[in-house]
Design a protein around this motif. Sequence first.
Motif, PDB file in Angstrom:
ATOM      1  N   ALA A  34     -11.486  57.193  49.454  1.00 33.02           N
ATOM      2  CA  ALA A  34     -10.240  57.143  49.746  1.00 33.02           C
ATOM      3  C   ALA A  34      -9.749  56.698  47.992  1.00 33.02           C
ATOM      4  N   PHE A  36      -6.287  53.468  47.583  1.00 37.80           N
ATOM      5  CA  PHE A  36      -5.067  52.570  48.120  1.00 37.80           C
ATOM      6  C   PHE A  36      -4.885  52.384  46.587  1.00 37.80           C
ATOM      7  N   GLU A  45      -1.608  49.744  49.449  1.00 32.14           N
ATOM      8  CA  GLU A  45      -1.697  50.648  50.557  1.00 32.14           C
ATOM      9  C   GLU A  45      -2.516  51.968  50.484  1.00 32.14           C
ATOM     10  N   PHE A  46      -2.282  52.927  51.490  1.00 32.59           N
ATOM     11  CA  PHE A  46      -2.798  53.684  51.620  1.00 32.59           C
ATOM     12  C   PHE A  46      -1.972  54.804  50.498  1.00 32.59           C
ATOM     13  N   PHE A  49      -6.787  60.150  50.264  1.00 30.95           N
ATOM     14  CA  PHE A  49      -8.213  60.180  51.618  1.00 30.95           C
ATOM     15  C   PHE A  49      -8.398  61.547  51.086  1.00 30.95           C
ATOM     16  N   TYR A 105      -5.354  55.551  56.971  1.00 29.67           N
ATOM     17  CA  TYR A 105      -4.350  55.106  56.166  1.00 29.67           C
ATOM     18  C   TYR A 105      -4.805  52.920  56.220  1.00 29.67           C
ATOM     19  N   SER A 106      -5.459  53.256  57.182  1.00 29.91           N
ATOM     20  CA  SER A 106      -5.762  51.595  57.084  1.00 29.91           C
ATOM     21  C   SER A 106      -6.882  51.233  55.915  1.00 29.91           C
TER      22      SER A 106
END
Length: 123
Positions: A34, A36, A45-46, A49, A105-106
Amino acid sequence: VQLQASGGGLVQAGGSLRLSCAASGRTFSSYAMAWFRQAPGKEREFVAFISWSGGTTHHADSVKGRFTISRDNAKNTVYLQMATLKPEDTAVYFCASSTRPQSVYSVYGYDYWGQGTQVTVSS
């Protein structure tokens, strides 16, 4: 796994950049990856992915249609192609990896992080 992000720089609004994240180790293809980003004074923040095979991708709404994540498992590298850049895209961009992220997303879903590469978009 160790991650090394590169490709950041200064670009005018409307321009393009391609970020790369090179991973060490022979099990890169086992990891979901991913991107960020973190702007000054803001939380990380995302952005995007990609699954271990590359068959599944997700992009944040703020970059959908402008950024594209991809990977080359033969080169142990994940990419973020960024187009139509905006000043609000200015941030440090980080790549991250996990064998099985609990949350795509985290930030807490990922085990390994690169050092970050600065992207600055001027208006």
